[in-house]
Write an enzyme that holds these catalytic residues in place. Structure first.
Site, PDB file in Angstrom:
ATOM      1  N   TYR A 177      24.584 -12.406  22.341  1.00  0.00           N
ATOM      2  CA  TYR A 177      25.712 -12.976  20.831  1.00  0.00           C
ATOM      3  C   TYR A 177      24.760 -14.193  20.954  1.00  0.00           C
ATOM      4  CZ  TYR A 177      27.742 -16.222  18.560  1.00  0.00           C
ATOM      5  OH  TYR A 177      28.106 -17.407  17.008  1.00  0.00           O
ATOM      6  N   ARG A 211      37.421 -22.153  16.454  1.00  0.00           N
ATOM      7  CA  ARG A 211      36.329 -20.543  17.627  1.00  0.00           C
ATOM      8  C   ARG A 211      36.728 -20.600  18.990  1.00  0.00           C
ATOM      9  NH1 ARG A 211      33.553 -24.176  13.258  1.00  0.00           N
ATOM     10  NH2 ARG A 211      32.863 -24.872  15.296  1.00  0.00           N
ATOM     11  N   ARG A 255      29.716 -27.063  25.597  1.00  0.00           N
ATOM     12  CA  ARG A 255      29.753 -28.647  25.214  1.00  0.00           C
ATOM     13  C   ARG A 255      30.733 -28.964  24.200  1.00  0.00           C
ATOM     14  NH1 ARG A 255      25.281 -30.916  21.922  1.00  0.00           N
ATOM     15  NH2 ARG A 255      26.060 -29.569  21.104  1.00  0.00           N
ATOM     16  N   PHE A 260       7.944 -29.562  19.840  1.00  0.00           N
ATOM     17  CA  PHE A 260       8.877 -29.442  18.998  1.00  0.00           C
ATOM     18  C   PHE A 260       9.548 -28.677  20.168  1.00  0.00           C
ATOM     19  CE2 PHE A 260       9.795 -25.684  16.809  1.00  0.00           C
ATOM     20  CZ  PHE A 260      10.950 -25.985  15.738  1.00  0.00           C
TER      21      PHE A 260
END
Length: 389
Positions: free
Chosen positions: A143, A200, A190, A260
């Site tokens: 997932y 969910r 978290r 980044f």
């Protein structure tokens, strides 16, 4: 809408406006990227945001949603396609999809091919998980691969396509996948309570079922002991990606790409350290302090600094391991392997002995970058809060 002509075309300017509206955190680091890579990553982000908005929208019936997810990559080449029925907060990216898809088609073909391919794979994966829960740890990895690992792989291919990075960066999908998994698992860990409240579930059943009958039971005060042990096991699982993260970052050559990639990763390790063995995860939001986040961003500009930050946080976790914790041995092992990799002595020791004149330049630079960082520090909020694939 009339657009005064300047260096950025009308459509691109609109895209950057959407980027800043949908993402406080990624907007700043994306806009710091060099050259045409910046536009490619901006468009990639918005396209994924649109796909994500479809996946999240509970008002779209499953029989409508599945074909949309499967077909989404083809909408990039349909100038007229848009979706007006969404109720989600980011629905604007679907309602004005023609502007985004037009700018997508303006990108070089190398970039288009990467973005379209990732959208296809991600749409198929999202559709697969619409109708099933995450049971095994293997499925958890799968997932997370679909929603985040693929993003890491796509970005890596964009970095290589731009030639700012070596081709190995885009080819080594295993390492790129780990970059995404580490961030995604951190967000899932978290966000336990927030996800519970919104109905969910992303924690893998194989793990939580050893600590409770239902995942929601972990939020009950009487189960806090077991809940924290379950939390520690998942954090230990996530830490296994850190060696790959360090290897990946050590290959990057371009400074803007390094920043980044590194900033979200150091935010993630700081978040895991804050969550480890912390009952608060089941009672409210665990956040890293704004000041801590700004310091992390200012520091995470080279591989040695990132190794030092990782070392510091796994050390913090190590100090907190309860002797009674069922995962304590596993946690100690993964901490040991991260330590070995991030030890100041490993690979290249501190070759740099900075002279005072260099340091005063560094102070000046720090002052100059403060402006850029205050924008970025709103940022951190989000790395810290909203899980953004």
């Amino acid at each position: 809408p009339l657009c005064p002509q300047d260096s950025l075309g009308c459509g691109l300017r609109t895209c950057y406006r959407y980027l800043n509206q949908t993402s406080r955190s990624f907007a700043a680091v994306i806009q710091a990227l060099d050259g045409e890579l910046r536009h490619a990553v901006c468009i990639f982000y918005l396209v994924l945001r649109a796909l994500d908005t479809i996946e999240d929208d509970m008002s779209i019936p499953v029989d409508v949603k599945v074909p949309m997810l499967h077909e989404f990559h083809s909408y990039l080449y349909q100038p007229e396609w848009k979706y007006m029925e969404s109720k989600e907060k980011d629905r604007q990216v679907l309602e004005d999809f023609p502007t985004i898809s037009m700018e997508f088609r303006n990108l070089s073909k190398v970039y288009q091919d990467v973005i379209s391919d990732i959208c296809h794979k991600m749409g198929v994966g999202m559709a697969e998980f619409l109708e099933k829960k995450v049971d095994s740890q293997h499925e958890w990895d799968k997932y997370c691969h679909y929603v985040a690992g693929l993003v890491g792989i796509g970005l890596s291919r964009l970095f290589s396509a731009s030639e700012l990075e070596d081709s190995i960066v885009g080819q080594d999908t295993e390492l790129a996948n780990s970059m995404g998994l580490f961030l995604q698992k951190t967000n899932i860990i978290r966000d336990y309570l927030e996800d519970q409240m919104e109905g969910r579930e992303f924690w893998p059943k194989e793990v939580w079922s050893r600590y409770a009958k239902k995942l929601s039971d972990l939020a009950k005060p009487e189960n806090i002991e077991m809940a924290v042990q379950c939390l520690n096991e998942l954090i230990t699982n996530a830490l296994h990606h850190v060696p790959d993260v360090l290897t990946y970052l050590s290959r990057l050559k371009n400074q803007s790409v390094f920043n980044f990639c590194a900033i979200p990763q150091v935010m993630a390790i700081a978040t895991l350290a804050a969550c480890y063995n912390n009952k608060q995860v089941f009672r409210g939001v665990v956040k890293i302090r704004k000041g801590q986040a700004v310091t992390l961003m200012m520091d995470a500009t080279n591989i040695q600094a990132v190794k030092a930050i990782m070392y510091q946080y796994v050390e913090e976790i190590y100090q907190k391991i309860p002797s009674t914790d069922p995962s304590s041995n596993k946690t100690q092992q993964v901490v040991a392997s991260i330590r070995a990799m991030s030890l100041p002595g490993s690979s290249m020791a501190s070759r740099h002995h900075y002279s005072p004149i260099y340091l005063s330049c560094a102070m000046l630079l720090a002052a100059l970058s403060w402006q850029y960082l205050s924008t970025l520090s709103k940022a951190t909020e989000e790395y810290v809060q909203a899980g953004e694939n």
